[in-house]
Design an enzyme around this catalytic site. Structure first.
Site, short mmCIF file in Angstrom:
data_model
loop_
_atom_site.label_atom_id
_atom_site.label_comp_id
_atom_site.label_asym_id
_atom_site.label_seq_id
_atom_site.Cartn_x
_atom_site.Cartn_y
_atom_site.Cartn_z
N VAL A 1 1.06 -1.14 -0.09
CA VAL A 1 0.00 -0.22 -0.03
C VAL A 1 0.98 1.37 -0.06
O VAL A 1 2.05 1.10 -0.06
CB VAL A 1 -0.73 0.05 1.22
CG1 VAL A 1 -1.96 -1.25 1.13
CG2 VAL A 1 -0.37 0.10 2.56
N ALA A 2 0.18 2.39 -0.17
CA ALA A 2 1.00 3.56 -0.56
C ALA A 2 1.97 3.60 0.88
O ALA A 2 3.22 4.41 0.63
CB ALA A 2 0.03 4.81 -0.36
N GLU A 3 1.33 3.34 2.27
CA GLU A 3 2.24 3.80 3.30
C GLU A 3 2.07 2.79 4.17
O GLU A 3 0.93 2.28 4.42
CB GLU A 3 1.96 5.38 4.12
CG GLU A 3 2.07 6.37 3.17
CD GLU A 3 3.41 7.06 3.15
OE1 GLU A 3 4.24 6.48 3.86
OE2 GLU A 3 3.60 7.77 2.32
N THR A 4 2.99 2.35 5.10
CA THR A 4 2.95 1.43 6.47
C THR A 4 3.44 2.34 7.48
O THR A 4 4.59 2.84 7.46
CB THR A 4 3.66 0.12 6.16
OG1 THR A 4 2.99 -0.64 5.00
CG2 THR A 4 3.53 -0.40 7.47
N HIS B 1 -2.02 10.51 5.96
CA HIS B 1 -3.12 9.24 5.94
C HIS B 1 -2.78 8.27 6.97
O HIS B 1 -3.69 7.81 7.59
CB HIS B 1 -3.61 8.81 4.58
CG HIS B 1 -2.87 7.68 4.01
ND1 HIS B 1 -1.65 7.95 3.52
CD2 HIS B 1 -2.91 6.65 4.10
CE1 HIS B 1 -1.18 7.13 2.99
NE2 HIS B 1 -1.82 5.99 3.11
#
Length: 262
Positions: free
Chosen positions: A44-47, A73
């Site tokens: 995903v875009a960020e962890t 987010h």
């Protein structure tokens, strides 16, 4: 080693909308290369990885490629994880991050994030960015990100990126945000990251550190409602507070589980 993993959709009231982030609570920091591998595996875009130290929470954000200096987010997702899943006892959370101390206030299902203001300054548009766009902006600004201002919301919806050109840009860790006044919101935006596995970020809280002061000065108001016009879409409730901005939104839990690393 068995670790908890939560996936949360941020800046939305519905799953499958907003921006998905993974959240991983830790007791101790793992090596950075392991954190990066986990972020790549999550895809995903960020962890977000965090350690709760009691009074403060140490928070870090990783894309599948790099560690970020600020992520909205995934901070919202972490606050939601703490408040709605892990029974955090306070409605106010204090995060220690690469961007300094960030606070999040939780009230009636809304997460109010106190972030640094990054007022963008007038800039020239690099040729390589211009060549990657099918519609040219009317104004160009820059802070961490390039901020391209357009004539209308319809322009923002119709923007297409020529990725083979766009990926020649090196803006680590920034990106390109396109924005215009909204039709049923104060302003709209989309956000693109060159050389990233995810070209268009669904909802970008950190970009609003620049968008909020810019649109606040243009519209003559401190409280604004914004939409990000990605395919998933997102809603942001914003406030300009001079040196700081408030970026607020809702979130929904998509999944809860575990993963193992040797």
């Amino acid at each position: 080693m068995k670790l908890e993993l939560y996936q949360i959709d941020a800046f939305t009231e519905e799953i499958f909308h907003g921006n998905p982030a993974c959240v991983v609570p830790l007791k101790n920091w793992l090596p950075d290369e392991i954190l990066l591998k986990i972020a790549r595996e999550n895809a995903v875009a960020e962890t977000a990885f965090f350690i709760d130290n009691g009074n403060t929470i140490h928070l870090r954000w990783f894309t599948p490629e790099i560690e970020m200096d600020l992520c909205g987010h995934a901070t919202l997702a972490t606050a939601h994880c703490l408040a709605s899943i892990l029974n955090y006892q306070s409605s106010r959370m204090v995060f220690q991050t690469r961007s300094g101390e960030l606070t999040v206030e939780v009230k009636d299902g809304m997460y109010y994030m106190d972030f640094p203001s990054r007022m963008p300054e007038k800039s020239a548009l690099p040729d390589i960015i211009s060549q990657s766009l099918n519609i040219q902006p009317k104004e160009v600004f820059q802070s961490r990100d390039y901020v391209l201002v357009y004539e209308s919301e319809e322009d923002i919806k119709n923007i297409k990126i020529e990725r083979s050109v766009f990926d020649l840009i090196n803006l680590d860790p920034g990106g390109v945000v396109v924005t215009a006044a909204g039709t049923d919101s104060d302003f709209v935006s989309r956000y693109f990251t060159p050389q990233s596995s995810i070209l268009e970020d669904p909802v970008t809280g950190s970009a609003h550190c620049s968008l909020i002061p810019l649109w606040s000065s243009r519209l003559g108001k401190d409280k604004l409602f914004a939409r990000q016009l990605s395919e998933r879409g997102g809603e942001l409730y914003c406030e300009n507070k001079k040196e700081r901005v408030i970026v607020a939104g809702k979130a929904r839990t998509y999944s809860e589980g575990y993963f193992r690393i040797e």
